[in-house]
Design a protein around this motif. Structure first.
Motif, mmCIF file in Angstrom:
data_model
loop_
_atom_site.group_PDB
_atom_site.id
_atom_site.type_symbol
_atom_site.label_atom_id
_atom_site.label_comp_id
_atom_site.label_asym_id
_atom_site.label_seq_id
_atom_site.Cartn_x
_atom_site.Cartn_y
_atom_site.Cartn_z
ATOM 1 N N GLU A 153 0.843 -1.181 0.000
ATOM 2 C CA GLU A 153 0.000 0.000 0.000
ATOM 3 C C GLU A 153 0.884 1.238 0.000
ATOM 4 O OE1 GLU A 153 -3.992 1.736 2.141
ATOM 5 O OE2 GLU A 153 -3.175 -0.187 2.754
ATOM 6 N N VAL A 154 0.635 2.125 -0.962
ATOM 7 C CA VAL A 154 1.397 3.368 -1.095
ATOM 8 C C VAL A 154 0.431 4.512 -1.364
ATOM 9 C CG1 VAL A 154 3.525 2.253 -1.924
ATOM 10 C CG2 VAL A 154 1.788 2.965 -3.577
ATOM 11 N N GLY A 155 0.903 5.724 -1.212
ATOM 12 C CA GLY A 155 0.086 6.902 -1.463
ATOM 13 C C GLY A 155 -0.081 7.170 -2.947
ATOM 14 N N GLU A 156 -1.085 7.967 -3.282
ATOM 15 C CA GLU A 156 -1.377 8.299 -4.681
ATOM 16 C C GLU A 156 -0.213 9.014 -5.361
ATOM 17 O OE1 GLU A 156 -4.135 7.677 -6.620
ATOM 18 O OE2 GLU A 156 -5.017 6.489 -5.015
ATOM 19 N N GLY A 157 0.586 9.773 -4.619
ATOM 20 C CA GLY A 157 1.696 10.518 -5.195
ATOM 21 C C GLY A 157 3.010 9.762 -5.188
ATOM 22 N N CYS A 158 2.962 8.486 -4.904
ATOM 23 C CA CYS A 158 4.173 7.660 -4.798
ATOM 24 C C CYS A 158 4.908 7.610 -6.134
ATOM 25 C CB CYS A 158 3.780 6.252 -4.360
ATOM 26 S SG CYS A 158 5.176 5.160 -4.068
ATOM 27 N N THR A 159 6.223 7.654 -6.059
ATOM 28 C CA THR A 159 7.062 7.515 -7.252
ATOM 29 C C THR A 159 7.531 6.062 -7.369
ATOM 30 O OG1 THR A 159 9.075 7.991 -6.029
ATOM 31 C CG2 THR A 159 7.924 9.884 -7.037
ATOM 32 N N VAL A 160 8.169 5.752 -8.476
ATOM 33 C CA VAL A 160 8.737 4.424 -8.658
ATOM 34 C C VAL A 160 9.737 4.137 -7.535
ATOM 35 C CG1 VAL A 160 10.172 2.991 -10.166
ATOM 36 C CG2 VAL A 160 8.354 4.402 -11.153
ATOM 37 N N ASP A 212 -2.583 -4.174 -21.672
ATOM 38 C CA ASP A 212 -2.445 -4.381 -23.103
ATOM 39 C C ASP A 212 -2.074 -3.057 -23.752
ATOM 40 O OD1 ASP A 212 -2.496 -5.523 -25.606
ATOM 41 O OD2 ASP A 212 -4.647 -5.182 -25.858
ATOM 42 N N PRO A 213 -0.867 -2.779 -24.110
ATOM 43 C CA PRO A 213 0.276 -3.665 -23.915
ATOM 44 C C PRO A 213 0.833 -3.515 -22.506
ATOM 45 C CG PRO A 213 1.006 -1.688 -25.009
ATOM 46 C CD PRO A 213 -0.491 -1.548 -24.814
ATOM 47 N N GLY A 214 1.589 -4.492 -22.077
ATOM 48 C CA GLY A 214 2.242 -4.403 -20.782
ATOM 49 C C GLY A 214 3.287 -3.304 -20.798
ATOM 50 N N ARG A 215 3.677 -2.847 -19.652
ATOM 51 C CA ARG A 215 4.653 -1.753 -19.535
ATOM 52 C C ARG A 215 5.760 -2.197 -18.607
ATOM 53 N NH1 ARG A 215 7.697 2.230 -19.346
ATOM 54 N NH2 ARG A 215 7.171 4.368 -18.885
ATOM 55 N N THR A 216 7.015 -2.142 -19.040
ATOM 56 C CA THR A 216 8.154 -2.479 -18.199
ATOM 57 C C THR A 216 8.748 -1.208 -17.636
ATOM 58 O OG1 THR A 216 8.638 -4.423 -19.534
ATOM 59 C CG2 THR A 216 10.407 -3.624 -18.121
ATOM 60 N N ILE A 217 8.926 -1.183 -16.313
ATOM 61 C CA ILE A 217 9.490 -0.022 -15.632
ATOM 62 C C ILE A 217 10.854 -0.431 -15.092
ATOM 63 C CG2 ILE A 217 9.242 1.589 -13.719
ATOM 64 C CD1 ILE A 217 6.173 0.033 -15.181
ATOM 65 N N ASP A 230 12.856 6.218 -11.680
ATOM 66 C CA ASP A 230 12.615 6.250 -10.237
ATOM 67 C C ASP A 230 11.865 7.492 -9.774
ATOM 68 O OD1 ASP A 230 13.701 3.765 -9.882
ATOM 69 O OD2 ASP A 230 15.458 4.442 -8.762
ATOM 70 N N GLY A 231 12.059 8.639 -10.414
ATOM 71 C CA GLY A 231 11.416 9.863 -9.971
ATOM 72 C C GLY A 231 10.012 10.068 -10.527
ATOM 73 N N VAL A 232 9.556 9.162 -11.372
ATOM 74 C CA VAL A 232 8.253 9.311 -12.024
ATOM 75 C C VAL A 232 7.145 8.805 -11.096
ATOM 76 C CG1 VAL A 232 6.872 8.646 -14.034
ATOM 77 C CG2 VAL A 232 9.343 8.972 -14.272
ATOM 78 N N PRO A 233 6.074 9.593 -10.922
ATOM 79 C CA PRO A 233 4.934 9.103 -10.137
ATOM 80 C C PRO A 233 4.336 7.853 -10.791
ATOM 81 C CG PRO A 233 4.781 11.474 -10.456
ATOM 82 C CD PRO A 233 5.887 10.982 -11.349
ATOM 83 N N ILE A 234 4.016 6.858 -9.985
ATOM 84 C CA ILE A 234 3.545 5.594 -10.549
ATOM 85 C C ILE A 234 2.212 5.738 -11.289
ATOM 86 C CG2 ILE A 234 4.877 4.139 -8.991
ATOM 87 C CD1 ILE A 234 2.376 3.711 -7.312
ATOM 88 N N VAL A 235 1.382 6.706 -10.900
ATOM 89 C CA VAL A 235 0.106 6.892 -11.616
ATOM 90 C C VAL A 235 0.345 7.349 -13.060
ATOM 91 C CG1 VAL A 235 -1.305 7.275 -9.563
ATOM 92 C CG2 VAL A 235 -0.257 9.220 -10.708
ATOM 93 N N VAL A 275 0.911 -6.181 -10.679
ATOM 94 C CA VAL A 275 2.241 -5.821 -11.157
ATOM 95 C C VAL A 275 3.167 -7.011 -10.978
ATOM 96 C CG1 VAL A 275 4.148 -4.192 -10.907
ATOM 97 C CG2 VAL A 275 1.806 -3.450 -10.395
ATOM 98 N N TYR A 276 3.888 -7.354 -12.022
ATOM 99 C CA TYR A 276 4.886 -8.416 -11.932
ATOM 100 C C TYR A 276 6.211 -7.803 -11.522
ATOM 101 C CZ TYR A 276 1.362 -11.102 -14.337
ATOM 102 O OH TYR A 276 0.185 -11.712 -14.670
ATOM 103 N N LEU A 277 6.895 -8.465 -10.606
ATOM 104 C CA LEU A 277 8.150 -7.957 -10.077
ATOM 105 C C LEU A 277 9.257 -8.939 -10.431
ATOM 106 C CD1 LEU A 277 8.687 -6.510 -6.567
ATOM 107 C CD2 LEU A 277 10.250 -8.183 -7.460
ATOM 108 N N PHE A 278 10.294 -8.433 -11.041
ATOM 109 C CA PHE A 278 11.463 -9.228 -11.384
ATOM 110 C C PHE A 278 12.689 -8.582 -10.754
ATOM 111 C CE2 PHE A 278 8.388 -9.714 -14.741
ATOM 112 C CZ PHE A 278 8.399 -11.078 -15.001
ATOM 113 N N LEU A 279 13.735 -9.354 -10.579
ATOM 114 C CA LEU A 279 15.002 -8.818 -10.093
ATOM 115 C C LEU A 279 16.028 -8.917 -11.209
ATOM 116 C CD1 LEU A 279 15.166 -10.340 -6.501
ATOM 117 C CD2 LEU A 279 14.444 -8.046 -7.172
#
Length: 87
Positions: free
Chosen positions: A16-23, A48-53, A58-63, A73-77
């Motif tokens: 859970e994160v805030g609406e203004g959360c960044t990457v 569709d299409p998927g988006r890779t971040i 890092d400074g971009v708001p996730i919204v 969200v799929y998480l990879f390392l």
């Protein structure tokens, strides 16, 4: 906002994160909660299409990247870098 994250092993967890959360903020929250290395985290947003971040966002708001309450969200390392010290 609550996000559902899935690791390649099939493990699901909620962050859970805030609406203004960044990457960067999301990576910090995941690293603290799941004890994962934040500097190696890559996200793939379902859609569709998927988006890779990746790094550099890092400074971009996730919204702005399409994350919404309840997003899956799929998480990879990223692989650890080989420093060439192995014989």
């Amino acid at each position: 906002m609550k996000l559902v994250l899935e690791i390649l092993t099939g493990v699901l967890f909620v962050v859970e994160v805030g609406e203004g959360c960044t990457v960067a903020g999301l990576k910090d929250a995941i690293a603290a909660q799941e004890e994962l290395p934040r500097d190696r985290i890559i996200f793939v947003l379902e859609g569709d299409p998927g988006r890779t971040i990746r790094r550099g966002e890092d400074g971009v708001p996730i919204v702005e990247l399409g994350f919404r309450h309840g997003s899956h969200v799929y998480l990879f390392l990223e692989p650890e870098e080989d420093n060439g010290d192995d014989p």
